[in-house]
Design a protein around this motif. Sequence first.
Motif, PDB file in Angstrom:
ATOM      1  N   UNK A   5      68.537  -0.472 -15.784  1.00 58.87           N
ATOM      2  CA  UNK A   5      68.110   0.521 -16.753  1.00 58.87           C
ATOM      3  C   UNK A   5      67.251  -0.111 -17.831  1.00 58.87           C
ATOM      4  N   UNK A   6      67.401  -1.315 -18.020  1.00 57.93           N
ATOM      5  CA  UNK A   6      66.593  -1.977 -19.042  1.00 57.93           C
ATOM      6  C   UNK A   6      65.136  -2.020 -18.592  1.00 57.93           C
ATOM      7  N   UNK A   7      64.946  -2.323 -17.340  1.00 56.98           N
ATOM      8  CA  UNK A   7      63.570  -2.368 -16.825  1.00 56.98           C
ATOM      9  C   UNK A   7      62.929  -0.976 -16.880  1.00 56.98           C
ATOM     10  N   UNK A   8      63.692   0.034 -16.585  1.00 54.83           N
ATOM     11  CA  UNK A   8      63.143   1.400 -16.592  1.00 54.83           C
ATOM     12  C   UNK A   8      62.789   1.772 -18.019  1.00 54.83           C
ATOM     13  N   UNK A   9      63.675   1.487 -18.953  1.00 55.83           N
ATOM     14  CA  UNK A   9      63.434   1.860 -20.340  1.00 55.83           C
ATOM     15  C   UNK A   9      62.228   1.073 -20.848  1.00 55.83           C
ATOM     16  N   UNK A  10      62.150  -0.224 -20.547  1.00 57.91           N
ATOM     17  CA  UNK A  10      61.028  -1.031 -21.012  1.00 57.91           C
ATOM     18  C   UNK A  10      59.715  -0.532 -20.388  1.00 57.91           C
ATOM     19  N   UNK A  11      59.762  -0.126 -19.162  1.00 59.01           N
ATOM     20  CA  UNK A  11      58.563   0.380 -18.496  1.00 59.01           C
ATOM     21  C   UNK A  11      58.133   1.677 -19.142  1.00 59.01           C
ATOM     22  N   UNK A  12      59.096   2.548 -19.451  1.00 61.31           N
ATOM     23  CA  UNK A  12      58.768   3.833 -20.064  1.00 61.31           C
ATOM     24  C   UNK A  12      58.221   3.590 -21.459  1.00 61.31           C
ATOM     25  N   UNK A  13      58.836   2.687 -22.233  1.00 57.51           N
ATOM     26  CA  UNK A  13      58.374   2.416 -23.593  1.00 57.51           C
ATOM     27  C   UNK A  13      56.969   1.803 -23.523  1.00 57.51           C
TER      28      UNK A  13
END
Length: 159
Positions: A5-13
């Motif tokens: 989820x960290x990668x997804x959140x960082x990608x979205x941000x």
Amino acid sequence: MNITWENIVMTVVAFGILYYFLHRYAFGPLFSIMEKRRELVTSQLKEAEENKLSSEKLLAEQREALQQARNEASEIIERAKANATKQAEEILKLAQEESARMKEEAVKEIQHEKEKAIAEVRSQVTEMSVLIASKIIDKQIDEKTQSELIDQYLKEVGG
């Protein structure tokens, strides 16, 4: 494949930040350039349509002017033909009148010469008659001699 989820959140941000900068600095000028281009194409299409209508109107006017010129040329040709015919008739009439006048003058001249010749013959006949009469009186000749003398003088007059 591990999804974190960290990668997804960082990608979205990161995508959000990228979108913000693109929207602020790239999309605005890009869209304004595209809008200007759209307006330019639209105005060029309108101008082309107006030019087309203007050209069609001008073509119609030129065709009408050409038709009028053809009509005027036809009228001029017809008038020229009529004038030529009229002049030819006038020339023919004048020639006929001149011919009649010349014929009349010739007839008068012939008549005058005829009368002149008749007067001259009469004058000569009168002179001959007087001459014959004087010779007859002078010679006291008989009828046969007188007839021969008259014949001789008539031959001289005729020759």
